[in-house]
Design a protein around this motif. Structure first.
Motif, PDB file in Angstrom:
ATOM      1  N   LYS A 204       0.974  -1.347  -0.242  1.00  0.00           N
ATOM      2  CA  LYS A 204       0.238  -0.118  -0.071  1.00  0.00           C
ATOM      3  C   LYS A 204       0.240   1.451  -0.252  1.00  0.00           C
ATOM      4  O   LYS A 204       0.460   2.501  -0.678  1.00  0.00           O
ATOM      5  CB  LYS A 204      -1.132  -0.070   1.092  1.00  0.00           C
ATOM      6  CG  LYS A 204      -2.156  -1.005   1.077  1.00  0.00           C
ATOM      7  CD  LYS A 204      -3.075  -1.030   2.203  1.00  0.00           C
ATOM      8  CE  LYS A 204      -4.149  -1.885   1.970  1.00  0.00           C
ATOM      9  NZ  LYS A 204      -4.790  -1.600   1.011  1.00  0.00           N
ATOM     10  N   VAL A 205       2.450   1.275   0.322  1.00  0.00           N
ATOM     11  CA  VAL A 205       3.204   2.265   0.470  1.00  0.00           C
ATOM     12  C   VAL A 205       4.374   2.441  -0.074  1.00  0.00           C
ATOM     13  O   VAL A 205       4.512   3.108  -1.447  1.00  0.00           O
ATOM     14  CB  VAL A 205       3.178   2.765   1.693  1.00  0.00           C
ATOM     15  CG1 VAL A 205       4.182   3.783   2.090  1.00  0.00           C
ATOM     16  CG2 VAL A 205       2.375   3.148   2.844  1.00  0.00           C
TER      17      VAL A 205
ATOM     18  N   PRO B 103       3.204   1.359  -4.420  1.00  0.00           N
ATOM     19  CA  PRO B 103       2.959   2.798  -5.052  1.00  0.00           C
ATOM     20  C   PRO B 103       3.350   4.123  -5.059  1.00  0.00           C
ATOM     21  O   PRO B 103       3.569   4.399  -6.298  1.00  0.00           O
ATOM     22  CB  PRO B 103       1.237   2.913  -4.568  1.00  0.00           C
ATOM     23  CG  PRO B 103       1.190   1.705  -3.327  1.00  0.00           C
ATOM     24  CD  PRO B 103       2.268   1.095  -3.388  1.00  0.00           C
ATOM     25  N   VAL B 104       4.050   4.567  -4.589  1.00  0.00           N
ATOM     26  CA  VAL B 104       5.015   5.203  -4.380  1.00  0.00           C
ATOM     27  C   VAL B 104       6.422   5.012  -5.392  1.00  0.00           C
ATOM     28  O   VAL B 104       6.625   6.348  -5.940  1.00  0.00           O
ATOM     29  CB  VAL B 104       6.078   5.790  -2.596  1.00  0.00           C
ATOM     30  CG1 VAL B 104       7.166   6.602  -3.696  1.00  0.00           C
ATOM     31  CG2 VAL B 104       4.575   6.110  -1.853  1.00  0.00           C
TER      32      VAL B 104
END
Lengths: 276, 365
Positions: A184-185, A188-189
């Motif tokens: 989730k982090v 995507p980043v």
């Protein structure tokens, strides 16, 4: 003429020369694929436009070109997919976890990627024969994944290590598990990096020749580069028109991918060099 | 929620070997208190905050939230930040760059799988509290520093944490914004009544915000107390010099007896010790001590004729309302605060030292 115009002309001439030098094989390829006779240059035969070559390559069942194309796409997609999954997990561990030998692991991966392919191919052939995998997709997907993994790993490590640690901490405080932090982090980043790794892996696998030549025997698993190299006419002559048409068809998707995503690919390739 | 740290020690293994970041720290933080950890960089204050948050494990010691043990090395208990329900605001804000402001604030609620309608309500309420309702659709990259800080705070308060932890949240803001945000954080904490631990290296910030302050130095607590008590009664030289600006003068002084009176010797000059301080001086075993004196307790060219020192003005620095005057008393450097007039560089002045306000420290500097 002022000094400026002279300079501009010289720059332009240089660009034209470089472009012509680089693109000449492609232009030659394109022209021959559209010509009735492959030897039109040497015999002063006039150029006659035809789509027969493309027609033959794409529809003639005995050439198996659509089969090769499908094999190549599926094998490259699978290799790229596994590469991204494994490399992102490994890069996450290497950049985020404290365990001994992280750096040596990275350099070991780099060293492995320097192995000459020809040195591996004999062993791979024996190995795949034992497994009974010769002429199957997995016989190529497995070595491709392993072969491209070091590069993918290095690119992703350089991407991941630039994501500030505080983002991980924030996610941890917000209630994420480590898997959620990655999904989730971090991913995507680092999406541009992940995308460029996927594309590079795809292109590498798509272009590979040596393993594909040794580990496949016919149209059921043979990839495009090998397929084109082994094109043969009815009486043993080389069917240049068909070869060139097949090459054009094969080159197009790669060119399109590169054009669309060139910025990401460049960023992915140079990232490690400039920073981190 | 009360927070209680008992005998906390944290060691790191680095290339130089073992480094003790925190050495046997015990702190009790009360329900709803605004508690500030103050210290120079590298003193271990951020490590302490990470330990409270559960981002790092203590090497030894116990941490309790009310009666619940959240970390205990003897009983091998360690709860994750999620299980502790703490909120953390980072110096770099640590917003998720791929999510818009709404999703940033909603992130902890989404992870906790709370209903959509409820998330929307909670996020809008948090955004309203921080006055960022008009920014909900924007990505963090388009926000200014102050706006980012508001989003980070909104994300922290949205799920009603037990403890609110802030790690130098204002250090990246410009001076004017910092003062405005400082007041706002104080108000917010008053309103929400959540136990808050705030880390800073800025003593002005600490004095303005904290109900109580713990001053840390080299992994140890120097003193815990209210801002006033730290200022009025510093426990040691470190706290004395760290709190207050310009810092307290720290002077090596010796005691002699002249004409039957106890005197302090400063440079080549001596001053009679006032009666309020005689007992403290007599309690010293040695005849020298370290004298601490705040710059505001020094008057230059006073109108009266009490006992004086003579000094040379070394340099002058305007602080706006006041002027810091750097004096040279027979080779001793002393800072005084005074009005602007007549403070030419190199001038000879008479200086009155208010010895009744001095702090007496034992031992070496």
């Amino acid at each position: 003429m002022s000094e400026n115009t002279v300079r501009n002309w010289l720059v332009l001439a240089g660009i034209v020369f470089c472009l012509a030098f680089c693109l000449f094989p492609f232009i030659y390829m394109l022209v021959i694929s559209l010509s009735t006779r492959a030897d039109f240059l040497s015999q002063r035969a006039s150029f006659k436009f035809t789509l027969d070559n493309f027609n033959a390559v794409l529809t003639d069942g005995s050439l198996h070109f659509p089969d090769y194309l499908r094999n190549s796409f599926l094998i490259s997609l699978a290799s790229a997919f596994f590469c991204v999954v494994i490399a992102s997990l490994a890069a996450y561990a290497i950049t985020r976890l404290q365990f001994p030998g992280r750096m040596s692991l990275l350099f070991f991966a780099l060293a492995v990627s320097m192995f000459p392919q020809i040195g591996l191919v004999g062993y791979l052939f024996k190995f795949m024969t034992r497994l009974g995998w010769i002429n199957t997709y997995q016989a190529l997907v497995l070595p491709y994944t392993a072969w491209i993994l070091p590069l993918s790993l290095w690119i992703l490590v350089s991407y991941f290590s630039q994501i500030p640690r505080e983002l991980d901490k924030a996610a941890l405080v917000d209630g994420c598990t480590y898997r959620q932090i990655l999904c989730k982090v971090i991913l995507p980043v680092a999406a541009p990096g992940v995308l460029s790794v996927f594309l590079l892996s795809f292109i590498f696998a798509f272009n590979e020749f040596m393993f594909a030549l040794m580990l496949t025997t016919d149209y059921r698993a043979r990839t495009v580069p090998v397929g084109i190299a082994l094109f043969q006419g009815l009486h043993g002559q080389t069917p240049w028109g068909n070869i060139m048409a097949a090459s054009v068809v094969t080159t197009l998707p790669i060119v399109i991918l590169t054009l669309v995503f060139q910025r990401h690919i460049m960023a992915g390739l140079t990232r490690g060099a400039v920073k981190g | 929620m009360k927070v209680e740290l008992t005998d906390i020690t944290k060691e790191f293994t680095s290339l130089r070997g073992r480094v003790v970041a925190l050495d046997d720290i015990s702190i009790k933080i009360d329900e709803g208190e605004f508690f500030v950890l103050l210290g120079p960089s590298g003193c271990g204050k951020s490590t302490l905050l990470n330990l409270i948050a559960g981002l790092e494990k203590p090497t030894a010691g116990r941490i309790q939230f009310d009666d619940k043990v959240v970390a205990d090395t003897d009983r091998r208990i360690f709860l994750t930040p999620k299980e502790r329900n703490v909120a953390f605001v980072f110096q770099s804000y640590a917003l998720y760059p791929h999510l818009d402001v709404f999703e940033n604030i909603a992130f902890p609620l989404r992870i906790a799988r709370i209903e959509k309608a409820e998330i929307k309500k909670a996020v809008e309420q948090a955004a309203a509290t921080l006055e960022i309702t008009d920014l909900l659709a924007v990505r963090p990259a388009e926000l200014s520093g102050g706006q980012r800080q508001r989003v980070a705070i909104a994300r922290a308060i949205v799920r009603k944490p037990n403890v609110f932890l802030l790690d130098e949240p204002l250090s990246n803001l410009d001076a004017r914004l910092r003062i405005a945000m400082r007041a706002e954080i104080k108000n917010l904490q008053d309103k929400l009544g959540i136990t808050t631990v705030y880390v800073t290296h800025d003593q002005v910030e600490a004095m303005g915000l904290g109900d109580r302050i713990a001053v840390l130095n080299r992994g140890k607590i120097e003193q815990i107390g209210t801002p006033e008590s730290l200022y009025e009664k510093p426990a040691g030289i470190f706290v004395a010099q760290f709190i207050g600006s310009p810092p307290m003068n720290i002077i090596d002084a010796s005691i002699i007896k002249a004409d039957g009176k106890l005197c302090v010797v400063l440079g080549n000059q001596k001053l009679v010790i006032p009666s309020e301080k005689i007992r403290e001086i007599e309690g010293l075993k040695e005849n020298h001590f370290i004298l601490g004196l705040r710059p505001e307790h020094i008057t230059i060219n006073p109108p009266d004729n009490a006992q004086m020192l003579t000094a040379t003005i070394h340099s002058v620095e305007s602080l706006g309302r006041e002027t810091a005057v750097y004096l040279d008393v027979d080779g001793l450097a002393i800072t005084a605060l005074c009005d602007r007039e007549g403070m030419g560089k190199g001038r000879q002045v008479r200086v009155r030292i208010h010895l009744d306000k001095m702090h007496i420290f034992k031992g070496e500097r």
